[in-house]
Design a protein around this motif. Structure first.
Motif, PDB file in Angstrom:
ATOM      1  N   VAL A   1       0.847  -1.195   0.000  1.00  0.00           N
ATOM      2  CA  VAL A   1       0.000   0.000   0.000  1.00  0.00           C
ATOM      3  C   VAL A   1       0.882   1.245   0.000  1.00  0.00           C
ATOM      4  O   VAL A   1       1.527   1.556   1.004  1.00  0.00           O
ATOM      5  CB  VAL A   1      -0.950   0.015   1.218  1.00  0.00           C
ATOM      6  N   ILE A   2       0.922   1.918  -1.131  1.00  0.00           N
ATOM      7  CA  ILE A   2       1.642   3.192  -1.262  1.00  0.00           C
ATOM      8  C   ILE A   2       0.647   4.173  -1.867  1.00  0.00           C
ATOM      9  O   ILE A   2       0.420   4.186  -3.080  1.00  0.00           O
ATOM     10  CB  ILE A   2       2.902   3.048  -2.142  1.00  0.00           C
ATOM     11  N   ARG A   3       0.047   4.995  -1.037  1.00  0.00           N
ATOM     12  CA  ARG A   3      -1.052   5.851  -1.478  1.00  0.00           C
ATOM     13  C   ARG A   3      -0.569   7.107  -2.201  1.00  0.00           C
ATOM     14  O   ARG A   3      -1.309   7.669  -2.997  1.00  0.00           O
ATOM     15  CB  ARG A   3      -1.921   6.241  -0.276  1.00  0.00           C
ATOM     16  N   LYS A   4       0.625   7.547  -1.920  1.00  0.00           N
ATOM     17  CA  LYS A   4       1.162   8.756  -2.538  1.00  0.00           C
ATOM     18  C   LYS A   4       2.476   8.440  -3.238  1.00  0.00           C
ATOM     19  O   LYS A   4       3.240   7.584  -2.780  1.00  0.00           O
ATOM     20  CB  LYS A   4       1.369   9.850  -1.481  1.00  0.00           C
ATOM     21  N   ARG A   5       2.730   9.168  -4.308  1.00  0.00           N
ATOM     22  CA  ARG A   5       3.988   9.020  -5.039  1.00  0.00           C
ATOM     23  C   ARG A   5       4.414  10.374  -5.603  1.00  0.00           C
ATOM     24  O   ARG A   5       3.601  11.279  -5.755  1.00  0.00           O
ATOM     25  CB  ARG A   5       3.849   8.024  -6.198  1.00  0.00           C
ATOM     26  N   LEU A   6       5.702  10.441  -5.932  1.00  0.00           N
ATOM     27  CA  LEU A   6       6.212  11.602  -6.666  1.00  0.00           C
ATOM     28  C   LEU A   6       5.865  11.429  -8.142  1.00  0.00           C
ATOM     29  O   LEU A   6       6.294  10.459  -8.779  1.00  0.00           O
ATOM     30  CB  LEU A   6       7.726  11.719  -6.503  1.00  0.00           C
TER      31      LEU A   6
ATOM     32  N   LEU B   1       1.693  13.357  -4.825  1.00  0.00           N
ATOM     33  CA  LEU B   1       0.242  13.361  -5.004  1.00  0.00           C
ATOM     34  C   LEU B   1      -0.356  12.010  -4.631  1.00  0.00           C
ATOM     35  O   LEU B   1       0.297  10.965  -4.760  1.00  0.00           O
ATOM     36  CB  LEU B   1      -0.109  13.673  -6.462  1.00  0.00           C
ATOM     37  N   ARG B   2      -1.611  12.060  -4.198  1.00  0.00           N
ATOM     38  CA  ARG B   2      -2.362  10.822  -4.006  1.00  0.00           C
ATOM     39  C   ARG B   2      -2.657  10.213  -5.375  1.00  0.00           C
ATOM     40  O   ARG B   2      -3.128  10.897  -6.288  1.00  0.00           O
ATOM     41  CB  ARG B   2      -3.669  11.100  -3.259  1.00  0.00           C
ATOM     42  N   SER B   3      -2.385   8.930  -5.505  1.00  0.00           N
ATOM     43  CA  SER B   3      -2.466   8.290  -6.822  1.00  0.00           C
ATOM     44  C   SER B   3      -3.856   8.374  -7.433  1.00  0.00           C
ATOM     45  O   SER B   3      -3.998   8.487  -8.658  1.00  0.00           O
ATOM     46  CB  SER B   3      -2.030   6.821  -6.709  1.00  0.00           C
ATOM     47  N   GLU B   4      -4.912   8.349  -6.612  1.00  0.00           N
ATOM     48  CA  GLU B   4      -6.268   8.345  -7.165  1.00  0.00           C
ATOM     49  C   GLU B   4      -6.701   9.717  -7.674  1.00  0.00           C
ATOM     50  O   GLU B   4      -7.755   9.845  -8.299  1.00  0.00           O
ATOM     51  CB  GLU B   4      -7.273   7.857  -6.121  1.00  0.00           C
ATOM     52  N   THR B   5      -5.900  10.752  -7.424  1.00  0.00           N
ATOM     53  CA  THR B   5      -6.302  12.106  -7.824  1.00  0.00           C
ATOM     54  C   THR B   5      -5.623  12.608  -9.088  1.00  0.00           C
ATOM     55  O   THR B   5      -5.986  13.684  -9.583  1.00  0.00           O
ATOM     56  CB  THR B   5      -6.001  13.100  -6.689  1.00  0.00           C
ATOM     57  N   ILE B   6      -4.675  11.883  -9.638  1.00  0.00           N
ATOM     58  CA  ILE B   6      -3.843  12.455 -10.709  1.00  0.00           C
ATOM     59  C   ILE B   6      -4.588  12.590 -12.032  1.00  0.00           C
ATOM     60  O   ILE B   6      -4.178  13.363 -12.896  1.00  0.00           O
ATOM     61  CB  ILE B   6      -2.564  11.633 -10.917  1.00  0.00           C
ATOM     62  N   LYS B   7      -5.694  11.856 -12.216  1.00  0.00           N
ATOM     63  CA  LYS B   7      -6.401  11.925 -13.496  1.00  0.00           C
ATOM     64  C   LYS B   7      -7.330  13.130 -13.581  1.00  0.00           C
ATOM     65  O   LYS B   7      -7.720  13.539 -14.670  1.00  0.00           O
ATOM     66  CB  LYS B   7      -7.199  10.634 -13.713  1.00  0.00           C
ATOM     67  N   GLY B   8      -7.729  13.682 -12.445  1.00  0.00           N
ATOM     68  CA  GLY B   8      -8.646  14.805 -12.459  1.00  0.00           C
ATOM     69  C   GLY B   8      -7.926  16.131 -12.603  1.00  0.00           C
ATOM     70  O   GLY B   8      -6.713  16.220 -12.413  1.00  0.00           O
ATOM     71  N   PRO B   9      -8.667  17.204 -12.930  1.00  0.00           N
ATOM     72  CA  PRO B   9      -8.057  18.532 -12.995  1.00  0.00           C
ATOM     73  C   PRO B   9      -7.540  18.967 -11.627  1.00  0.00           C
ATOM     74  O   PRO B   9      -8.247  18.861 -10.624  1.00  0.00           O
ATOM     75  CB  PRO B   9      -9.210  19.431 -13.468  1.00  0.00           C
ATOM     76  N   LEU B  10      -6.293  19.435 -11.585  1.00  0.00           N
ATOM     77  CA  LEU B  10      -5.669  19.886 -10.351  1.00  0.00           C
ATOM     78  C   LEU B  10      -5.203  21.319 -10.526  1.00  0.00           C
ATOM     79  O   LEU B  10      -5.005  21.788 -11.650  1.00  0.00           O
ATOM     80  CB  LEU B  10      -4.469  18.985  -9.993  1.00  0.00           C
ATOM     81  N   HIS B  11      -5.002  22.007  -9.413  1.00  0.00           N
ATOM     82  CA  HIS B  11      -4.488  23.362  -9.507  1.00  0.00           C
ATOM     83  C   HIS B  11      -3.724  23.742  -8.248  1.00  0.00           C
ATOM     84  O   HIS B  11      -3.841  23.086  -7.210  1.00  0.00           O
ATOM     85  CB  HIS B  11      -5.605  24.374  -9.776  1.00  0.00           C
ATOM     86  N   ILE B  12      -2.949  24.797  -8.381  1.00  0.00           N
ATOM     87  CA  ILE B  12      -2.172  25.379  -7.281  1.00  0.00           C
ATOM     88  C   ILE B  12      -2.555  26.847  -7.175  1.00  0.00           C
ATOM     89  O   ILE B  12      -2.726  27.528  -8.196  1.00  0.00           O
ATOM     90  CB  ILE B  12      -0.656  25.246  -7.540  1.00  0.00           C
ATOM     91  N   LYS B  13      -2.692  27.333  -5.966  1.00  0.00           N
ATOM     92  CA  LYS B  13      -2.873  28.761  -5.746  1.00  0.00           C
ATOM     93  C   LYS B  13      -1.550  29.340  -5.283  1.00  0.00           C
ATOM     94  O   LYS B  13      -1.011  28.935  -4.257  1.00  0.00           O
ATOM     95  CB  LYS B  13      -3.971  29.025  -4.709  1.00  0.00           C
ATOM     96  N   THR B  14      -1.030  30.273  -6.054  1.00  0.00           N
ATOM     97  CA  THR B  14       0.271  30.855  -5.750  1.00  0.00           C
ATOM     98  C   THR B  14       0.146  31.907  -4.654  1.00  0.00           C
ATOM     99  O   THR B  14      -0.955  32.262  -4.220  1.00  0.00           O
ATOM    100  CB  THR B  14       0.880  31.484  -7.009  1.00  0.00           C
TER     101      THR B  14
END
Length: 399
Positions: free
Chosen positions: A316-321, A365-378
């Protein structure tokens, strides 16, 4: 005759040739290409290759494998003349990487008790058909199982069974810290640890995919020069340690821009140094250490092994680079490390931006989230779109 030459006459409008200038000269000498069906396949292939030289908007220029640096391909693919004289490899001098020399009768057990991986082969070349790996990738961990330093180990050619020796490539900013770290665990062992400033570290990358077969490199192991494959992945080419100028030692080599190296590295999802792997913070398996051939689950004990082994066996590795690309207005000083990455649709936290250069970088990032639109607030309240990708060299089960 005038129509064949493509000249303007009062009887017939001028035909607009779609071929590069050199090809139009050939048409004037040989006549229309459509009258030579036997040469059509050869000329079609020639035109596709010459498209890169004709302009950057041609199809041949626009096609580029994702793992080849853009500037490297631009320099290497448009060369005319004898292919054997064209540029095949680009060399990058890595001044932010430094070397420690570790040698002595107790070197092997000393390093094996600290590193996540087995040691590479050391000693003079044996001449075997399939020589043992001369380099290995590994991490030093703390007692909590978190990464302290990432290193590439090289076996010294002058080593013997009684006194093996290795070079440790590390981030130059922690050279002294790593030396003190090793001194803590040295105790009474017969091991000498000292900097090796006379050698410089170079990365050698191919200018095109076919270079790996058309212009292969051969491993070179000498007292002042070591040329060997990068142990992390084939996408990172070769590693060169030498006192001399790198391109002079690589057949058909050229000097490259260091920014191109880091861009290529981030596109492949390769962390390197303390910016990408903050000491005492990064976990080795979340940093894809297993994908980069940097950990052995069959070797003896080492510091930090318990958490690493337990995580591996649970599977179980939920997050990866992940490698990410940023789209939108960026701050003048770039995105700060540690900035939160958010799922655009739900506002849920997806992870944190780790480090980068320009519009490419790494994010945990959490692996299950990488397919959806993501964003950063600077820091300037600007929203920057984040696109994560999965490198093609990762194992299939991880995709």
């Amino acid at each position: 005759m005038a129509s064949n030459l493509g000249l303007r006459t009062h009887r017939q409008p001028r035909l607009r040739p779609l071929l590069p200038p050199r090809t139009r000269v050939a048409r004037r000498r040989q006549g229309p290409l459509w009258l030579l069906p036997s040469l059509a396949p050869k000329m079609a292939a020639a035109l596709l290759l010459r498209g890169a030289a004709a302009g950057r908007r041609s199809p041949a220029w626009l096609w580029r494998p994702s793992w080849i640096p853009r500037r490297c391909l631009a320099r290497g693919s448009g060369v005319r003349g004898n292919p054997e004289d064209s540029v095949a490899w680009t060399c990058f001098r890595l001044d932010e990487r430094a070397l420690l020399r570790v040698r002595g009768p107790d070197t092997a057990p000393f390093l094996l008790g600290l590193l996540t991986n087995e040691l590479p082969f050391s000693g003079p070349p044996t001449g075997a058909a399939q020589p043992s790996a001369r380099a290995a990738y590994a991490h030093f961990l703390n007692v909590q199982g978190r990464t302290m330093y990432d290193v590439i180990l090289y076996g010294l050619p002058e080593s013997t069974d009684e006194a093996p020796g290795y070079l440790l490539e590390c981030d130059s900013s922690v050279l002294g810290t790593l030396q003190k770290y090793l001194a803590i665990y040295k105790i009474r062992r017969k091991v000498a640890v000292e900097p090796c400033p006379e050698l410089h570290v170079w990365a050698v990358l191919p200018c095109a995919p076919q270079v790996l077969e058309a212009a292969p490199l051969e491993e070179r192991v000498e007292a002042t020069t070591i040329l060997t494959r990068d142990p992390r992945t084939v996408r990172m080419g070769w590693r060169l340690l030498t006192q001399d100028d790198g391109p002079a030692l690589v057949p058909r080599g050229q000097l490259g821009d260091l920014q191109d190296y880091h861009t290529h590295r981030y596109q492949q999802g390769i962390p390197e140094g303390v910016r990408d792997l903050p000491p005492g913070t990064a976990l080795p398996l979340e940093s894809n250490l297993a994908f980069m051939n940097g950990v052995s689950f069959t070797k003896g004990c080492y510091i930090g092994q318990e958490l690493t082994a337990r995580t591996h066996h649970t599977g179980v590795i939920r997050k990866r680079l992940f490698p990410v690309r940023l789209e939108g207005p960026l701050p003048a000083d770039g995105v700060r490390p540690g900035t939160s990455v958010t799922v655009t649709a739900t506002g849920r936290a997806a992870g944190k931006f780790r480090a980068g250069q320009g519009r490419v970088g790494l994010a945990l990032l959490r692996s299950e989230t990488i397919k959806g639109p993501l964003h950063i607030k600077t820091s300037e309240s600007q929203q920057v779109a984040v696109t994560a990708s999965v490198p093609d060299w990762w194992p299939t089960a991880a995709k």
